[in-house]
Design a protein around this motif. Structure first.
Motif, mmCIF file in Angstrom:
data_model
loop_
_atom_site.group_PDB
_atom_site.id
_atom_site.type_symbol
_atom_site.label_atom_id
_atom_site.label_comp_id
_atom_site.label_asym_id
_atom_site.label_seq_id
_atom_site.Cartn_x
_atom_site.Cartn_y
_atom_site.Cartn_z
ATOM 1 N N VAL A 1 3.846 8.302 2.283
ATOM 2 C CA VAL A 1 3.253 7.924 3.560
ATOM 3 C C VAL A 1 4.220 6.989 4.264
ATOM 4 O O VAL A 1 4.826 6.122 3.642
ATOM 5 C CB VAL A 1 1.904 7.194 3.330
ATOM 6 N N VAL A 2 4.355 7.167 5.559
ATOM 7 C CA VAL A 2 5.208 6.294 6.354
ATOM 8 C C VAL A 2 4.329 5.321 7.134
ATOM 9 O O VAL A 2 3.119 5.537 7.287
ATOM 10 C CB VAL A 2 6.110 7.103 7.318
ATOM 11 N N GLU A 3 4.923 4.257 7.634
ATOM 12 C CA GLU A 3 4.168 3.248 8.372
ATOM 13 C C GLU A 3 3.430 3.855 9.561
ATOM 14 O O GLU A 3 2.318 3.453 9.872
ATOM 15 C CB GLU A 3 5.100 2.130 8.838
ATOM 16 N N GLY A 4 4.045 4.830 10.215
ATOM 17 C CA GLY A 4 3.431 5.462 11.380
ATOM 18 C C GLY A 4 2.147 6.202 11.046
ATOM 19 O O GLY A 4 1.318 6.450 11.916
ATOM 20 N N TYR B 1 -0.542 2.661 9.483
ATOM 21 C CA TYR B 1 -1.132 1.679 10.388
ATOM 22 C C TYR B 1 -2.326 2.210 11.178
ATOM 23 O O TYR B 1 -3.338 1.514 11.289
ATOM 24 C CB TYR B 1 -0.063 1.069 11.298
ATOM 25 N N PRO B 2 -2.272 3.423 11.717
ATOM 26 C CA PRO B 2 -3.484 3.938 12.386
ATOM 27 C C PRO B 2 -4.670 4.091 11.437
ATOM 28 O O PRO B 2 -5.817 3.835 11.824
ATOM 29 C CB PRO B 2 -3.041 5.299 12.938
ATOM 30 N N LEU B 3 -4.407 4.475 10.180
ATOM 31 C CA LEU B 3 -5.485 4.573 9.191
ATOM 32 C C LEU B 3 -6.090 3.201 8.903
ATOM 33 O O LEU B 3 -7.318 3.061 8.829
ATOM 34 C CB LEU B 3 -4.970 5.188 7.892
ATOM 35 N N LEU B 4 -5.248 2.196 8.727
ATOM 36 C CA LEU B 4 -5.741 0.843 8.473
ATOM 37 C C LEU B 4 -6.576 0.341 9.655
ATOM 38 O O LEU B 4 -7.642 -0.256 9.465
ATOM 39 C CB LEU B 4 -4.577 -0.110 8.203
ATOM 40 N N THR B 5 -6.105 0.604 10.860
ATOM 41 C CA THR B 5 -6.848 0.194 12.055
ATOM 42 C C THR B 5 -8.198 0.889 12.118
ATOM 43 O O THR B 5 -9.227 0.260 12.396
ATOM 44 C CB THR B 5 -6.028 0.492 13.323
ATOM 45 N N ARG B 6 -8.221 2.195 11.853
ATOM 46 C CA ARG B 6 -9.481 2.937 11.883
ATOM 47 C C ARG B 6 -10.446 2.416 10.822
ATOM 48 O O ARG B 6 -11.628 2.200 11.097
ATOM 49 C CB ARG B 6 -9.223 4.432 11.705
ATOM 50 N N ILE C 1 0.847 -1.195 0.000
ATOM 51 C CA ILE C 1 0.000 0.000 0.000
ATOM 52 C C ILE C 1 0.883 1.247 0.000
ATOM 53 O O ILE C 1 0.648 2.179 -0.776
ATOM 54 C CB ILE C 1 -0.954 -0.001 1.210
ATOM 55 N N ILE C 2 1.901 1.248 0.830
ATOM 56 C CA ILE C 2 2.830 2.387 0.881
ATOM 57 C C ILE C 2 3.485 2.589 -0.474
ATOM 58 O O ILE C 2 3.603 3.718 -0.955
ATOM 59 C CB ILE C 2 3.888 2.187 1.995
ATOM 60 N N GLU C 3 3.881 1.507 -1.117
ATOM 61 C CA GLU C 3 4.526 1.603 -2.432
ATOM 62 C C GLU C 3 3.577 2.206 -3.467
ATOM 63 O O GLU C 3 3.976 3.070 -4.247
ATOM 64 C CB GLU C 3 5.010 0.222 -2.892
ATOM 65 N N LYS C 4 2.322 1.764 -3.470
ATOM 66 C CA LYS C 4 1.336 2.318 -4.409
ATOM 67 C C LYS C 4 1.116 3.806 -4.148
ATOM 68 O O LYS C 4 0.999 4.596 -5.088
ATOM 69 C CB LYS C 4 0.000 1.576 -4.305
#
Length: 113
Positions: free
Chosen positions: A44-47, A50-55, A33-36
């Motif tokens: 976008v960084v993992e930090g 991940y909160p977006l994916l969780t939400r 997802i980050i690569e796309k």
């Protein structure tokens, strides 16, 4: 006003739509997802991701499953749900209306100068 902050806020505002659109095409691992997003110049960084994916998962828009990996531990892959698909369509409509309104405002101001 710092231009960089304004641009960053604008990008953050559409990341949920972009994530849903990426996952509409196929299930993905977070680094995919980050690569796309990077390919689309949405750094976008993992930090942030991940909160977006969780939400999105907590709202029932995404689900995930574990898949074995040949290069280490199992990986968590995200997939869009039917609720996510309908929400994405609503977000697309809203986004397109927003773009039209902004463009209309910009053009109106240019024409009156």
């Amino acid at each position: 006003m710092k231009l960089e902050n304004t641009i960053a806020q604008r990008k953050k505002g559409v990341l949920e739509l972009c994530i849903l659109a990426i996952l509409e095409k196929k299930d993905a691992y977070p680094s995919d997802i980050i690569e796309k997003l990077k390919e689309a110049d949405l750094l976008v960084v993992e930090g942030t991701l991940y909160p977006l994916l969780t939400r999105l998962k907590n709202f029932g828009l995404l689900d995930y499953y574990w898949q074995e990996s040949t290069s280490g531990p199992p990986r968590k892959y995200y997939q869009i749900t039917s609720t996510g698909l309908s929400t994405m369509e609503e977000l697309k409509t809203s986004w397109n209306q927003f773009i039209t309104s902004v463009n209309q405002t910009i053009q109106t101001n240019i024409n009156h100068e």
